[in-house]
Design a protein around this motif. Structure first.
Motif: not given
Length: 421
Positions: A119-139
């Protein structure tokens, strides 16, 4: 006329009042902002009936557990979406894909393990992305590849053990990166990140909390400061020999390309063959024999599984070499630190300018270091395999000294050998 005016006014009032009961909707016309604040409402889902002209939607501090593809279909003009401090564990693919004007996305303090990175591929205007304090294991490596305007990225307090080299390279405006408090595995795969933290101008607060969780002997070590890793980028050498001692091939005999590589950890070797009209990629061995004296014999065997045999020691044997096999042969060595590769262009001496067509479209090929010698005319029954030129190429290293090149002394030997022929 008065009736039309009253209807239009009634329509505008109705549109302005289109707001769920649990939310507070405010229009700030001076800033062209329309805010829908639905925070602190004990919501279990995104409410319906949101105003279509909303530019900011706040859903923080609720009990939302999942987001669907149509959760924000009513508010496609959002520029800010705040979803922190919920219980989100499921996000369907396509949930954010149509929010093309979104500049701020906050999903911190949730339970996300599987994020729809596409989904991020289409969010080309994004300036701030906060994914902190989750359970993500890979990017994924390409997760942020289209976020050219991203300035602030928060990945801290997740379960990340590794990040691929180049993950942050596509964000030229990135100025703040939070990635502390992750259980990083400090193997050679993380070696690039240590160098990146040392040299990058991107601010990474709380660097002291970017530490190793594994291996055991490095647990608690600060990644960017004093960590010493015994890692080396691969070094590659490529030589060749034919099934005849004098390298004069009768049509149908075989050629052996010996590729050797050293590094820490030990590199794995793969091959790419670029011929006229096709490219063949072989990522590992497809033959069993390892003894050098038997490789050419095995390649010529009628039981051979294919024209290109790759052995466990990295060597390649080309059985029944012919004009159709002319092209660029590339050996690539890969380990956890990075990769390097070297290419050799092989052609029959009877060919006229055999590499011209390949070189025009080959971004890895460079001009020959010296002009090819005039080829001796031979009877059709005897054709020489000629190494026209040698092109060493290397990947970007993880040091701050840029690209490293090995001394390719053996390349000069091959050129002299071809001239002697």
């Amino acid at each position: 006329m008065d009736l039309l005016f009253l209807l239009a006014a009634a329509f505008l009032v109705a549109e302005a009042q289109a707001c769920p009961e649990v939310c507070v909707c405010v229009a700030r016309k001076n800033y062209s902002r329309h805010i829908a604040d639905c925070s602190y409402q004990d919501l279990h889902a995104v409410p319906a009936g949101l105003p279509a002209n909303a530019t900011t939607l706040t859903l923080s501090v609720n009990r939302i557990t999942s987001l669907r593809e149509d959760s924000f279909i009513e508010v496609s003009h959002l520029q800010g979406l705040w979803l922190s401090y919920n219980e989100i564990n499921t996000i369907r693919k396509g949930t954010f894909g149509f929010l093309a004007q979104l500049k701020n996305l906050d999903l911190s303090h949730n339970q996300i393990t599987d994020f729809p990175w596409g989904d991020l591929r289409k969010l080309t205007a994004l300036e701030l992305l906060k994914l902190s304090n989750n359970w993500l294991e890979k990017v994924p490596l390409e997760a942020f590849s289209t976020l050219k305007d991203l300035r602030s990225l928060w990945l801290n307090d997740n379960r990340l053990t590794i990040l691929s080299e180049g993950t942050f390279d596509s964000m030229p405006l990135l100025s703040l990166l939070q990635m502390n408090n992750n259980p990083f595995n400090c193997s050679c795969k993380i070696w690039w990140l240590k160098r990146w933290l040392e040299s990058s101008s991107v601010s990474a607060p709380e660097k002291e909390s970017i530490t190793c969780a594994t291996p055991k002997d490095l647990k608690g070590h600060v990644l960017w400061r004093t960590l010493a890793l015994d890692c080396r980028l691969p070094s590659v050498q490529l030589t060749y020999r034919s099934s005849l001692d004098n390298s004069v091939l009768h049509d149908g005999l075989s050629l052996l390309l010996d590729c050797s590589a050293v590094g820490k950890p030990q590199p794995e070797i793969g091959w790419k063959i670029q011929m006229s009209g096709q490219t063949v990629v072989i990522n590992g061995p497809n033959a069993e024999e390892e003894e050098g004296d038997n490789l050419l014999a095995d390649a010529s065997s009628e039981e051979s599984p294919g024209r290109f045999l790759v052995f466990r020691n990295g060597s390649m044997a080309i059985s029944k070499f012919s004009k159709a096999d002319e092209g660029i042969y590339t050996c690539r060595a890969v380990n956890d630190v990075g990769w390097r590769e070297v290419s050799v262009n092989v052609a029959l001496s009877s060919s006229e300018n055999p590499a011209d067509d390949l070189l025009q479209n080959d971004i890895q090929a460079s001009k020959p270091r010296s002009k090819s010698c005039d080829k001796e005319e031979l009877p059709p029954s005897e054709e020489k395999v000629v190494v026209i030129y040698l092109t060493p190429t290397g990947s970007k290293t993880t040091t701050n000294r840029g690209i490293l090149w090995e001394p390719w002394l053996w390349g000069s030997w091959l050129m002299l050998f071809s001239l002697a022929l």
